[in-house]
Design an enzyme around this catalytic site. Structure first.
Site, short mmCIF file in Angstrom:
data_model
loop_
_atom_site.label_atom_id
_atom_site.label_comp_id
_atom_site.label_asym_id
_atom_site.label_seq_id
_atom_site.Cartn_x
_atom_site.Cartn_y
_atom_site.Cartn_z
N HIS A 218 -36.99 32.31 -10.96
CA HIS A 218 -37.90 32.18 -11.24
C HIS A 218 -38.65 33.08 -12.42
O HIS A 218 -39.46 34.48 -11.35
CB HIS A 218 -39.43 31.54 -10.71
CG HIS A 218 -39.97 31.31 -11.35
ND1 HIS A 218 -40.50 29.90 -11.26
CD2 HIS A 218 -41.47 31.51 -11.43
CE1 HIS A 218 -42.14 29.87 -12.20
NE2 HIS A 218 -42.48 31.20 -11.59
N HIS A 220 -41.08 35.55 -14.49
CA HIS A 220 -42.31 36.38 -15.73
C HIS A 220 -41.85 37.59 -16.52
O HIS A 220 -40.86 38.11 -15.94
CB HIS A 220 -43.14 36.48 -15.08
CG HIS A 220 -43.95 34.95 -14.56
ND1 HIS A 220 -45.10 34.88 -14.93
CD2 HIS A 220 -44.05 34.04 -13.57
CE1 HIS A 220 -45.41 33.35 -14.15
NE2 HIS A 220 -43.70 33.22 -13.95
N CYS A 251 -50.72 36.17 -17.28
CA CYS A 251 -50.92 36.66 -16.27
C CYS A 251 -51.99 36.80 -16.08
O CYS A 251 -53.32 37.78 -16.96
CB CYS A 251 -50.82 37.15 -15.09
SG CYS A 251 -50.83 38.08 -13.88
#
Ligand code: ZN
Length: 324
Positions: A218, A220, A251
């Site tokens: 996962h 970002h 974010c």
């Protein structure tokens, strides 16, 4: 084990998991109407997405975006051939998920102590204890009603409070979650700090310890290293990747920064590499319209959507169909 996984990668399908409805929407201030969420889920499943994290079972007071968690889950469960997953922060979330009949529960804890304290107000050791109790509840369900239980390790490649996170800590909690009964793990670069060398180091270490358990990645793309990190994880034998349509999910500590890696760009990269995902690129791009119509104020990322497919592009699906 690593060699074994690498071999599997050559013949195995890559599994993509949409997390935009959860990770992408959770900090967005505008509520996406339930009908639009369900349209997004249905359209993406129709494009070939086999698994979608549709919501989070947190108290709606905490994150109003998930006030419709029940309706979204029940609606998603009607979509054929879709694994419906949801995030759970605790035992109460697990109970809600089991009552609804969700297929997969994604439990998350942070490897970094400070992040875990801020998020769930307990040290990571206590989160492992919580996870054991959740696994017991899950495994006590009758067969056919028993969801898959996933152990997610957030901030595994960096923490916005502590900075660098030790690989030994990631491996320690990965082993503990598997020993507790996790069916799968997800290792997450929650704040987008990771680089490809670090990804290789962390994933090799985790994969060599937890054996055949699926370890998803996962990432970002907060600092632009997202797809490079996917490539590094592929080298380690990782076959399961989270991403969000249009890279939703910036974010809160990095205004304007992109969120999860962009699903369409990830799919294009994998498909160009000849890796089979089962997802149709052109149908997937179309799903973006549902988001832009529903949330005109949301920031949408994506190189492929802007530039289009290369001239005379032949997808893996087209190649397979031509060979059949
Ligand atoms: Zn995330």
């Amino acid at each position: 084990m690593l060699e074994h996984n690498q071999e599997k990668n050559m013949s195995q399908k890559i599994t993509l998991r949409e997390v935009g409805l959860r990770d992408g929407l959770q900090i967005h201030p505008t509520f996406m109407p339930t009908a639009d969420k369900l349209a997004w889920i249905a359209a993406e499943a129709a494009a070939g997405m086999s698994e979608i994290e549709v919501t989070s079972y947190v108290p709606p007071k905490l994150i109003p975006q998930f006030a419709d968690a029940e309706q979204v889950t029940l609606g998603a469960l009607k979509v054929p051939n879709l694994i419906v997953a949801a995030l759970i922060p605790n035992m109460r979330g697990a109970q809600r998920g089991i009552e609804l009949g969700v297929h997969k529960l994604n439990f998350v804890m942070s490897v970094s102590e400070t992040h875990n304290m801020k998020n769930v107000r307990r040290p990571p050791e206590d989160s492992v204890t919580d996870f054991k109790a959740i696994v017991e509840l899950v495994k006590s369900q009758p067969e056919g009603k028993r969801p898959i239980i996933v152990g997610g390790l957030s901030t595994a490649l960096g923490c916005s409070y502590e900075g660098r996170v030790a690989v030994s800590q990631v491996v320690k909690y990965a082993k503990q979650l598997v020993e507790a009964g996790a069916d799968e793990l997800v290792v997450a670069d929650t704040v987008g700090y990771a680089d490809p060398n670090q990804v290789r180091e962390v994933f090799k270490a985790v994969l060599s310890e937890v054996g055949p358990v699926i370890v998803g990645a996962h990432f970002h793309d907060t600092r632009g290293t997202g797809l490079a990190n996917v490539s590094a994880a592929l080298d380690c034998g990782v076959t399961h990747f989270d991403a969000s349509l249009a890279g939703l999910g910036g974010c809160p500590f990095a205004p304007g920064a992109s969120g999860n890696i962009v699903m369409e760009d990830l799919l294009f990269m994998l498909d160009s590499m000849g890796l089979e995902t089962g997802v149709d690129i052109e149908k997937l791009i179309e799903v973006r319209k549902i988001i832009s119509r529903s949330l005109p104020d949301i920031a949408m990322q994506g190189g492929l959507a802007k530039a289009g497919l290369p001239r005379n592009y032949v997808s893996v699906a087209q190649r397979l169909a031509a060979a059949a």
